[in-house]
Design an enzyme around this catalytic site. Structure first.
Site, mmCIF file in Angstrom:
data_model
loop_
_atom_site.group_PDB
_atom_site.id
_atom_site.type_symbol
_atom_site.label_atom_id
_atom_site.label_comp_id
_atom_site.label_asym_id
_atom_site.label_seq_id
_atom_site.Cartn_x
_atom_site.Cartn_y
_atom_site.Cartn_z
ATOM 1 N N ASP A 7 1.666 -2.300 -6.782
ATOM 2 C CA ASP A 7 2.586 -2.142 -7.908
ATOM 3 C C ASP A 7 3.836 -2.933 -7.545
ATOM 4 O O ASP A 7 4.618 -2.523 -6.682
ATOM 5 C CB ASP A 7 2.916 -0.666 -8.126
ATOM 6 C CG ASP A 7 3.920 -0.463 -9.249
ATOM 7 O OD1 ASP A 7 3.657 -0.946 -10.368
ATOM 8 O OD2 ASP A 7 4.965 0.170 -9.012
ATOM 9 N N GLU A 67 -1.032 -5.167 -10.583
ATOM 10 C CA GLU A 67 -0.659 -4.905 -11.971
ATOM 11 C C GLU A 67 0.024 -6.135 -12.551
ATOM 12 O O GLU A 67 0.808 -6.795 -11.876
ATOM 13 C CB GLU A 67 0.275 -3.693 -12.034
ATOM 14 C CG GLU A 67 0.481 -3.182 -13.440
ATOM 15 C CD GLU A 67 1.197 -1.849 -13.459
ATOM 16 O OE1 GLU A 67 0.650 -0.911 -14.043
ATOM 17 O OE2 GLU A 67 2.296 -1.756 -12.892
ATOM 18 N N ASP A 140 6.133 4.532 -7.184
ATOM 19 C CA ASP A 140 5.654 3.174 -6.903
ATOM 20 C C ASP A 140 4.318 3.220 -6.152
ATOM 21 O O ASP A 140 3.381 2.495 -6.486
ATOM 22 C CB ASP A 140 6.693 2.396 -6.092
ATOM 23 C CG ASP A 140 8.039 2.348 -6.787
ATOM 24 O OD1 ASP A 140 8.119 1.717 -7.859
ATOM 25 O OD2 ASP A 140 8.995 2.960 -6.288
#
Length: 165
Positions: A7, A67, A140
């Site tokens: 992430d 992502e 996160d």
């Protein structure tokens, strides 16, 4: 299969490693690489790359998942995020790890069943899917685990489709 999910963030880059057969998932590691916003972007990118290389070396993932960039209101934020994504993709590619890329909506749909889920909903589902006693405190790291779970699930589904044909 061992999957490293990432992430991306210029101040906090989460990563999570799972072991998965595509249906059941087990937590291996989850952490956050933290950088100072007072440092120049180049130094922060170097620190993120070092942190990811260390995680890759320590956990030897078979595959990685990152992502995608979301549409940020602030253009500067989106540009910094794109730089971090580049570092993540390069770190995985240097290690010879196959890479999957997923939009935030794909990740949320895969993990929660709803593409506009809130971060707290993602945390709860990551806890449930990994069979953890509590949620991962860092959003996160939890988001990174969600990316890894999304990749494992989709890779398993794609493999089943190939076999069925």
């Amino acid at each position: 299969m061992r999957v490293l999910g990432i992430d991306c963030g210029s101040e906090r880059t989460g990563f999570g490693v799972i072991e998965s057969d595509g249906r059941t998932h087990r937590l291996i590691a989850a952490d956050v690489i933290v950088t100072s916003p007072r440092k120049p972007l180049g130094e922060r990118l170097r620190a993120i790359a070092e942190g990811l290389r260390t995680a890759i070396a320590a956990h030897q993932p078979d595959e990685g998942a990152v992502e995608g960039v979301f549409h940020a209101v602030n253009t500067q934020t989106a540009i910094k995020l794109a730089h971090v994504r580049g570092v993540a993709l390069l770190s995985l590619a240097e290690a010879g790890v196959d890479i999957g890329e997923y939009s935030p909506m794909e990740v949320k749909t895969s993990v929660v069943g709803y593409g506009r889920a809130e971060k707290e909903q993602v945390q709860l589902m990551v806890r449930t899917l990994l069979g953890l006693p509590a949620v991962i405190r860092s959003k996160d790291a939890s988001d990174a685990l969600a990316v890894a779970i999304c990749h494992a699930t989709r890779t398993n589904f794609a493999a089943k489709l190939r076999v069925a044909r």
